[in-house]
Motif scaffolding. Structure first.
Motif, mmCIF file in Angstrom:
data_model
loop_
_atom_site.group_PDB
_atom_site.id
_atom_site.type_symbol
_atom_site.label_atom_id
_atom_site.label_comp_id
_atom_site.label_asym_id
_atom_site.label_seq_id
_atom_site.Cartn_x
_atom_site.Cartn_y
_atom_site.Cartn_z
ATOM 1 N N ARG A 19 0.828 -1.207 0.000
ATOM 2 C CA ARG A 19 0.000 0.000 0.000
ATOM 3 C C ARG A 19 0.862 1.255 0.000
ATOM 4 O O ARG A 19 0.583 2.224 -0.743
ATOM 5 N N VAL A 74 -1.548 0.467 -3.610
ATOM 6 C CA VAL A 74 -2.716 -0.411 -3.760
ATOM 7 C C VAL A 74 -2.757 -1.398 -2.596
ATOM 8 O O VAL A 74 -1.722 -1.763 -2.037
ATOM 9 N N TRP A 75 -3.989 -1.770 -2.248
ATOM 10 C CA TRP A 75 -4.168 -2.840 -1.281
ATOM 11 C C TRP A 75 -4.116 -4.167 -2.027
ATOM 12 O O TRP A 75 -4.899 -4.409 -2.936
ATOM 13 N N MET A 76 -3.183 -5.004 -1.677
ATOM 14 C CA MET A 76 -2.963 -6.263 -2.409
ATOM 15 C C MET A 76 -2.908 -7.424 -1.429
ATOM 16 O O MET A 76 -2.232 -7.338 -0.390
#
Length: 431
Positions: free
Chosen positions: A250, A255-257
């Motif tokens: 993040r 991004v949230w991964m």
């Protein structure tokens, strides 16, 4: 299948007797003498009856799943055996038995092997023996079963209460002779004879019993480096590793991964196993200078990361990371920069994190810790198995291989491509 209370009592009595036979035979082979095992004076080991009652109640829900039945038998054995050991040690402030009772050796891994062996016996009993016992019980007239359960069950219950009373009365006394000398004036002749008979039998049945260290406030759960400690280190590190990687992605990538290795729960197997490897290898170097730990950790981390990459490619036909674009990489599976990170992590782990984490784990209540440990093991084993099957089926779908049986159809319907790609976004299928 629903069992009546009468049937469960009958099975409890039958399997307790068969469990007593099993322990008597094992100990007789080891010690070359008869020992009347069990807490009761009658030939019954209630622990085995309780285990089998639990299994036959749960068994119908696992129809056709032999592997999961075995895992279930293992968890039931560990939970009941640990609970019984803990409760008896609290009652009489002694450890009545250890695995040296049935083997000439000891050790955490041997204890695990013994537990697995008993789980296999329980599995065989519930799978092969119980149908015969079921037919036997239902072939007998109900009144015969009622009389059998009433008489034998009643006598067994009285025997158990009497033994429990003697164990409570003897708390803190080491031997029968000492008790008789100390209590001669206050105890009648009959009571003394009863005590001598019952407690004397227990001492003969469990010659290795010792003072329970917990009675002196010294017993701790998962003390030192043992199988329980390693399991908790793996689970906690897997959880924290997933969280760290998620926030790292993040912060760096915006991004949230998902960084989880399994379908259910935020657990990174690579981080968990890495923490276990670092603990087992570096614990012997904990007193060394930081530079030695750094060098050993860097080499160990590089080898570990490389092996994990090769393993996933060979077994699942996929890779989860590729460092080919980074300088000083080794086959794209690891690189010099990350080896430096492994070295730094090794110093921080063995000098700072692990000692504190170990203290936290050792504060877990013993009984609850044992039960929770093996429940979590069961969950992670099932989680890993389902995740592996779903991953393998995903690879087959990408190659255009249609489902050929019910299991593959279930995997296709339950774990579709969208879900797999969301859980493992960096996964690449190799040629």
């Amino acid at each position: 299948m629903n069992y009546t209370i009468l049937e469960l009592i009958a099975y409890l009595i039958i399997y307790s007797f068969l469990g007593w036979l099993l322990e008597v035979c094992i100990v007789a082979i080891k010690d070359r003498r008869f020992r009347n095992r069990g807490l009761t004076n009658l030939p019954f080991c209630l622990m085995y009856g309780i285990m089998m009652d639990i299994l036959i109640i749960l068994w119908p829900e696992m129809l056709g799943h032999g592997f999961f039945k075995l895992i279930e038998a293992f968890v039931v054995f560990v939970a009941v055996q640990s609970s019984t050991e803990f409760l008896t040690s609290r009652v009489c402030q002694r450890m009545l038995w250890k695995y040296e009772d049935i083997t000439p050796y000891n050790g955490q891994w041997l204890n695990l092997l013994v537990a697995m062996s008993f789980a296999v016996l329980l599995w065989c009993g519930a799978e092969l023996l119980h149908p015969l016992m079921f037919l036997l019980i239902h072939m007998l007239p109900e009144v015969v079963v009622q009389i059998f359960c009433g008489v034998v069950g009643g006598v067994l219950f009285i025997d158990f209460l009497l033994t429990l009373y003697i164990m409570l009365r003897n708390r803190g006394n080491h031997r029968v002779i000492e008790y008789q000398q100390k209590e001669r004036e206050s105890v009648s002749g009959v009571n003394r004879k009863v005590y001598s008979a019952i407690w004397g039998r227990i001492e003969k049945a469990y010659p290795n019993m010792e003072e329970d260290p917990e009675a002196e406030g010294k017993y701790v759960f998962a003390k030192g480096i043992c199988i329980d400690k390693i399991i908790w280190v793996f689970l906690i590190s897997a959880l924290l590793g997933d969280i760290i990687e998620t926030f790292y992605c993040r912060i760096v990538g915006g991004v949230w991964m998902s960084r989880s290795s399994v379908l259910y729960g935020p657990f990174s197997i690579v981080w968990g196993l890495g923490a276990v490897v670092l603990t087992l290898v570096l614990s012997r170097f904990a007193q060394k200078a930081d530079r030695y730990i750094f060098l050993i950790g860097a080499l160990l981390g590089g080898v570990y990361e490389y092996v994990c990459s090769v393993f996933t490619e060979i077994v699942f036909g996929t890779v989860f990371w590729d460092y080919s674009h980074m300088p000083f990489n080794i086959g794209g599976r690891t690189n010099l920069l990350y080896m430096v990170f492994w070295g730094i992590l090794s110093v921080v782990w063995i000098k700072i994190i692990y000692p504190r984490l170990s203290n936290i784990i050792e504060k877990i209540p013993p009984l609850g810790g044992k039960i929770l440990t093996w429940l979590l093991v069961l969950f992670m084993v099932c989680n890993a198995l389902i995740s592996s099957l779903a991953m393998a089926r995903y690879t087959q779908r990408q190659e255009g291989i249609a489902a050929s049986n019910v299991v593959e159809e279930f995997l296709d319907a339950t774990y579709q491509d969208e879900l797999i790609e969301r859980v493992w976004p960096n996964m690449k299928i190799t040629e």
